[in-house]
Write a protein that holds these residues in place. Structure first.
Motif, PDB file in Angstrom:
ATOM      1  N   ASN A   1      -5.386  -5.584   3.555  1.00  0.00           N
ATOM      2  CA  ASN A   1      -4.648  -4.917   2.468  1.00  0.00           C
ATOM      3  C   ASN A   1      -5.569  -3.925   1.763  1.00  0.00           C
ATOM      4  O   ASN A   1      -5.883  -4.055   0.591  1.00  0.00           O
ATOM      5  CB  ASN A   1      -4.059  -5.926   1.478  1.00  0.00           C
ATOM      6  CG  ASN A   1      -5.110  -6.845   0.864  1.00  0.00           C
ATOM      7  OD1 ASN A   1      -6.118  -7.146   1.489  1.00  0.00           O
ATOM      8  ND2 ASN A   1      -4.871  -7.289  -0.362  1.00  0.00           N
TER       9      ASN A   1
ATOM     10  N   ALA B   1      -5.167  -0.597   1.297  1.00  0.00           N
ATOM     11  CA  ALA B   1      -4.535   0.684   0.943  1.00  0.00           C
ATOM     12  C   ALA B   1      -5.178   1.351  -0.263  1.00  0.00           C
ATOM     13  O   ALA B   1      -5.240   2.580  -0.340  1.00  0.00           O
ATOM     14  CB  ALA B   1      -3.042   0.478   0.678  1.00  0.00           C
ATOM     15  N   ASN B   2      -5.678   0.558  -1.217  1.00  0.00           N
ATOM     16  CA  ASN B   2      -6.199   1.120  -2.460  1.00  0.00           C
ATOM     17  C   ASN B   2      -7.701   1.348  -2.451  1.00  0.00           C
ATOM     18  O   ASN B   2      -8.281   1.757  -3.462  1.00  0.00           O
ATOM     19  CB  ASN B   2      -5.821   0.218  -3.639  1.00  0.00           C
ATOM     20  CG  ASN B   2      -4.318   0.163  -3.852  1.00  0.00           C
ATOM     21  OD1 ASN B   2      -3.621   1.160  -3.690  1.00  0.00           O
ATOM     22  ND2 ASN B   2      -3.809  -1.019  -4.200  1.00  0.00           N
TER      23      ASN B   2
ATOM     24  N   THR C   1      -4.898   0.051   6.466  1.00  0.00           N
ATOM     25  CA  THR C   1      -4.551   0.734   5.217  1.00  0.00           C
ATOM     26  C   THR C   1      -3.090   0.589   4.838  1.00  0.00           C
ATOM     27  O   THR C   1      -2.690   1.007   3.753  1.00  0.00           O
ATOM     28  CB  THR C   1      -4.923   2.222   5.298  1.00  0.00           C
ATOM     29  OG1 THR C   1      -4.255   2.828   6.413  1.00  0.00           O
ATOM     30  CG2 THR C   1      -6.429   2.390   5.463  1.00  0.00           C
ATOM     31  N   SER C   2      -2.285  -0.019   5.733  1.00  0.00           N
ATOM     32  CA  SER C   2      -0.898  -0.334   5.389  1.00  0.00           C
ATOM     33  C   SER C   2      -0.364  -1.362   6.375  1.00  0.00           C
ATOM     34  O   SER C   2      -0.647  -1.275   7.573  1.00  0.00           O
ATOM     35  CB  SER C   2      -0.012   0.916   5.441  1.00  0.00           C
ATOM     36  OG  SER C   2       1.358   0.557   5.292  1.00  0.00           O
TER      37      SER C   2
ATOM     38  N   TYR D   1      -0.224   1.127  13.653  1.00  0.00           N
ATOM     39  CA  TYR D   1      -0.837   0.694  12.403  1.00  0.00           C
ATOM     40  C   TYR D   1      -2.082   1.537  12.116  1.00  0.00           C
ATOM     41  O   TYR D   1      -2.939   1.709  13.004  1.00  0.00           O
ATOM     42  CB  TYR D   1      -1.213  -0.780  12.484  1.00  0.00           C
ATOM     43  CG  TYR D   1      -0.005  -1.690  12.580  1.00  0.00           C
ATOM     44  CD1 TYR D   1       0.593  -2.219  11.439  1.00  0.00           C
ATOM     45  CD2 TYR D   1       0.546  -2.005  13.825  1.00  0.00           C
ATOM     46  CE1 TYR D   1       1.709  -3.048  11.534  1.00  0.00           C
ATOM     47  CE2 TYR D   1       1.658  -2.831  13.925  1.00  0.00           C
ATOM     48  CZ  TYR D   1       2.228  -3.350  12.779  1.00  0.00           C
ATOM     49  OH  TYR D   1       3.334  -4.164  12.874  1.00  0.00           O
ATOM     50  N   ASN D   2      -2.178   2.048  10.894  1.00  0.00           N
ATOM     51  CA  ASN D   2      -3.309   2.891  10.510  1.00  0.00           C
ATOM     52  C   ASN D   2      -4.538   2.031  10.241  1.00  0.00           C
ATOM     53  O   ASN D   2      -4.515   1.149   9.368  1.00  0.00           O
ATOM     54  CB  ASN D   2      -2.974   3.708   9.265  1.00  0.00           C
ATOM     55  CG  ASN D   2      -1.871   4.724   9.527  1.00  0.00           C
ATOM     56  OD1 ASN D   2      -1.675   5.175  10.657  1.00  0.00           O
ATOM     57  ND2 ASN D   2      -1.143   5.090   8.489  1.00  0.00           N
TER      58      ASN D   2
END
Length: 295
Positions: free
Chosen positions: A27, A29-30, A52-53, A61-62
């Motif tokens: 997790n 992403a931030n 990242t997501s 998937y990134n």
């Protein structure tokens, strides 16, 4: 920074605590790029990956991959290990293929199962490209071995399936075991090459059911020796087919790596030359070791 979940897996491993360690953050992403790099340095494995997501983009998937020193466009054991965690912790049911969106492009990972548990994974790598051929005496100085221990039937060459490696063929396992990298000569040679890491291989093995033994040296990336390197072995697979190392332009072999640093690993290589193109697949197992969170 909010707490972020991570998992530790051993990739290209037959049992726990072998193969190549990987930390996967699911997790992320931030996180900024700077935070990812700091975390990778704190973990200090060969690579750490960041999903990242949890949602797919263009069917994949990134994922971003970092060594302790820098971000990479592609790496093998992080690709397989991250796909393993995505299947187990994100998808949570059997699927035959997972796509990872990496800096190098989209990489497909095929997943094989036994009784709904992941048994083995395969990644199709980018088509290999062949570049600079290097001098035997120079590489012998880097590896601190006599030049005649290098197999002169085949070139020392930069090969890439996304990340370039210098491929060096040796004659014997004894020569491979004696390698001690000359740091000054190593950094001197890589100042003239796109490849910053060296894969050395030989046809003698610790185990008779394996076909090659490999060592990979990557001091430039903060990795003195890597226990299992999927990207480098993909380059090796392309090289073996291009130069008919086994007398043919199609291979399906077992490669051992990491024995000299007490992290024995097993990589499966398949490659075939079709017309002028070479298809490369690298496979292996992943084993969950731990889970936790950064706070």
């Amino acid at each position: 920074m909010n707490s972020i979940n991570f998992y530790i897996v051993d990739v290209f491993a037959e049992t726990k605590y072998t193969g190549n360690q990987l930390a996967v953050f699911t997790n992320a992403a931030n996180l900024t790029s700077e935070q990812m790099q700091l975390i990778a340095k704190e973990i200090n494995y060969s690579e750490t990956t960041f999903l990242t997501s949890p949602q797919q983009t263009s069917g994949g998937y990134n994922v971003r991959i970092f060594t302790p020193e820098q971000e990479l466009p592609f790496a093998g054991h992080p690709t397989l290990g991250t796909a393993y965690i995505i299947q187990r912790e994100i998808i949570k049911h059997p699927v035959t293929k997972i796509l990872l969106n990496l800096k190098v492009g989209q990489i497909p990972v095929t997943v094989n199962y036994i009784d709904a548990s992941v048994e083995c994974m395969w990644m199709k790598q980018k088509e290999p490209t062949f570049h600079q051929i290097l001098d035997v005496e120079t590489i012998a100085e880097v590896l601190k071995i006599p030049p005649d221990e290098i197999d002169g039937r085949f070139p020392i060459q930069e090969v890439s399936t996304g990340v370039p490696f210098i491929i060096v063929p040796l004659k014997t396992l004894e020569s491979l075991k004696r390698i001690k990298v000359n740091q000054d000569k190593y950094f001197e040679i890589i100042s003239t090459t796109d490849a910053k890491c060296i894969l050395v291989f030989c046809p003698e093995t610790y185990h008779s059911n394996n076909q090659l033994n490999v060592r990979v040296f990557c001091d430039y990336l903060g990795i003195p020796e890597d226990p299992a390197t999927g990207s480098a072995n993909g380059c090796l697979a392309g090289y073996l087919v291009e130069y008919s190392y086994f007398g043919k332009q199609k291979i399906s072999i077992r490669v051992e790596q990491g024995y000299e640093i007490k992290r024995p690993s097993l990589l499966l290589l398949e490659a075939e030359k079709k017309d002028t193109a070479i298809e490369v697949y690298v496979g292996g197992k992943a084993i969950m070791v731990a889970r936790g969170e950064f706070v």
